[in-house]
Design an enzyme around this catalytic site. Sequence first.
Site, mmCIF file in Angstrom:
data_model
loop_
_atom_site.group_PDB
_atom_site.id
_atom_site.type_symbol
_atom_site.label_atom_id
_atom_site.label_comp_id
_atom_site.label_asym_id
_atom_site.label_seq_id
_atom_site.Cartn_x
_atom_site.Cartn_y
_atom_site.Cartn_z
ATOM 1 N N GLY A 9 47.203 37.069 45.640
ATOM 2 C CA GLY A 9 45.669 36.853 46.017
ATOM 3 C C GLY A 9 45.627 36.186 47.217
ATOM 4 O O GLY A 9 45.754 35.845 47.857
ATOM 5 N N ASP A 30 52.209 40.149 33.721
ATOM 6 C CA ASP A 30 51.106 40.951 33.283
ATOM 7 C C ASP A 30 51.004 39.586 33.038
ATOM 8 O O ASP A 30 51.483 38.507 31.650
ATOM 9 C CB ASP A 30 51.042 41.803 33.041
ATOM 10 C CG ASP A 30 49.923 41.851 32.180
ATOM 11 O OD1 ASP A 30 48.837 40.845 31.833
ATOM 12 O OD2 ASP A 30 49.770 43.194 30.987
ATOM 13 N N ILE A 31 49.784 38.090 33.114
ATOM 14 C CA ILE A 31 49.827 37.383 32.485
ATOM 15 C C ILE A 31 49.005 37.285 31.041
ATOM 16 O O ILE A 31 49.424 36.131 30.595
ATOM 17 C CB ILE A 31 49.028 36.073 33.198
ATOM 18 C CG1 ILE A 31 47.821 36.491 33.529
ATOM 19 C CG2 ILE A 31 49.863 35.454 34.317
ATOM 20 C CD1 ILE A 31 46.162 35.441 33.542
ATOM 21 N N THR A 96 35.790 28.934 38.369
ATOM 22 C CA THR A 96 34.435 29.717 38.556
ATOM 23 C C THR A 96 33.204 29.364 38.294
ATOM 24 O O THR A 96 32.478 28.937 37.495
ATOM 25 C CB THR A 96 34.284 31.691 38.627
ATOM 26 O OG1 THR A 96 32.914 31.973 39.359
ATOM 27 C CG2 THR A 96 33.785 31.839 36.596
ATOM 28 N N TYR A 120 32.258 39.754 34.282
ATOM 29 C CA TYR A 120 33.061 38.796 34.828
ATOM 30 C C TYR A 120 33.055 36.817 34.643
ATOM 31 O O TYR A 120 33.933 36.660 33.759
ATOM 32 C CB TYR A 120 33.099 39.082 35.972
ATOM 33 C CG TYR A 120 33.612 37.870 36.611
ATOM 34 C CD1 TYR A 120 35.318 37.837 37.062
ATOM 35 C CD2 TYR A 120 33.135 36.689 37.766
ATOM 36 C CE1 TYR A 120 35.568 36.954 38.076
ATOM 37 C CE2 TYR A 120 34.437 35.520 38.527
ATOM 38 C CZ TYR A 120 35.644 36.126 38.424
ATOM 39 O OH TYR A 120 36.329 35.396 39.348
ATOM 40 N N TRP A 143 32.903 30.911 45.983
ATOM 41 C CA TRP A 143 32.840 31.843 47.181
ATOM 42 C C TRP A 143 34.227 31.558 48.201
ATOM 43 O O TRP A 143 34.007 30.775 49.119
ATOM 44 C CB TRP A 143 31.454 31.230 48.347
ATOM 45 C CG TRP A 143 31.126 32.648 49.278
ATOM 46 C CD1 TRP A 143 31.723 33.298 49.235
ATOM 47 C CD2 TRP A 143 30.550 32.331 50.226
ATOM 48 N NE1 TRP A 143 31.693 33.859 49.948
ATOM 49 C CE2 TRP A 143 30.442 33.397 50.966
ATOM 50 C CE3 TRP A 143 29.612 31.201 50.200
ATOM 51 C CZ2 TRP A 143 29.239 32.882 51.761
ATOM 52 C CZ3 TRP A 143 28.102 30.728 50.817
ATOM 53 C CH2 TRP A 143 28.772 32.318 52.302
#
Length: 279
Positions: A9, A30-31, A96, A120, A143
């Site tokens: 990512g 896959d976590i 986030t 999200y 961001w």
Amino acid sequence: MLWITGANGLLGAALTAKCKAALQSGHEVDIGDLALVRRFVKLHPGITHIVNCAAFSMVDAAEISREEAWRANAIGPENLGIVAREIGAKYTHISTDYVFPGNVARPLTESDPVGPCNYYGETKLEGEVRALALSACVIRTSWIFGNGGKNFVAKMLRMLQTEKEIRLTDDQWGRATYAPDLAGAILQMLPFSGLYQYANSGVVSRYEFGMAMREEALLLGYEVVTESMIPVSAATFPSMCKRPVYSAFDTTKIEKHLSIRPWREALREFLCAQMPVCS
Ligand SMILES: NC(=O)c1ccc[n+]([C@@H]2O[C@H](COP(=O)([O-])OP(=O)(O)OC[C@H]3O[C@@H](n4cnc5c(N)ncnc54)[C@H](OP(=O)(O)O)[C@@H]3O)[C@@H](O)[C@H]2O)c1
């Protein structure tokens, strides 16, 4: 030995570039699957630190792919915390600014009330709560821009070189984060636990950021074809969900451990890095 999840990512790649000797995994581990996470650490003895850069990061798509988003963003961070505890490793998880409702126009500290305005954000909030309960260091960021991945700044750079007119929102404010700067901060914060926030300094709207980017690109000698940048309301762009209007962090807490540079300086470095020759 450091293990980086989500290594393909945007952030994972920047962190991997800073520590080449680290173990990396992509979506194949896959976590959200505890058995797979356990198998990975069994196959790789000697892990002392885990940094979780994996996430379901598509904000609109999370409204539809709810189960997948929950697995990656809520269950995954918990699974990694469980395994970190089992093997005695230090654990860092990334969260986030979307945990905030975004309706208060002042810099937000780690102790300000949360309350996500989309799914999200809900999944990410649950992930940070679960990771903190397992003694993680949780670093909220906002961001992110950098090389590769889907990000606003990389897209803007292409647009500046191809579009005569660009429309950008001027009614949402936050702090931009250069992925390599965040990667450096993560490494400095490895010994710590608890909740922190990190972003480059300076509060900005996308329109202001785009204007500055055009100026910097011209100064560096990019062939910019964009003649007008038009400020528009976020409501102009159709979206599956709400986004915070104002979600700029107060980063005083993490600045006791490290220093943060202004976003414009980081943007200049990003633009320079995209050019074959840059002085
Ligand atoms: N980008 C931003 O502006 C921003 C802002 C604030 C916070 N953050 C947070 O910063 C962190 C890094 O974000 P990013 O922008 O680097 O995200 P990204 O580019 O989307 O990378 C996330 C990586 O996680 C992988 N992944 C997804 N689900 C997974 C799963 N269940 N198991 C293992 N890997 C999985 C993805 O693989 P596939 O692509 O193969 O699915 C992808 O390579 C995330 O925690 C994100 O929530 C990002």
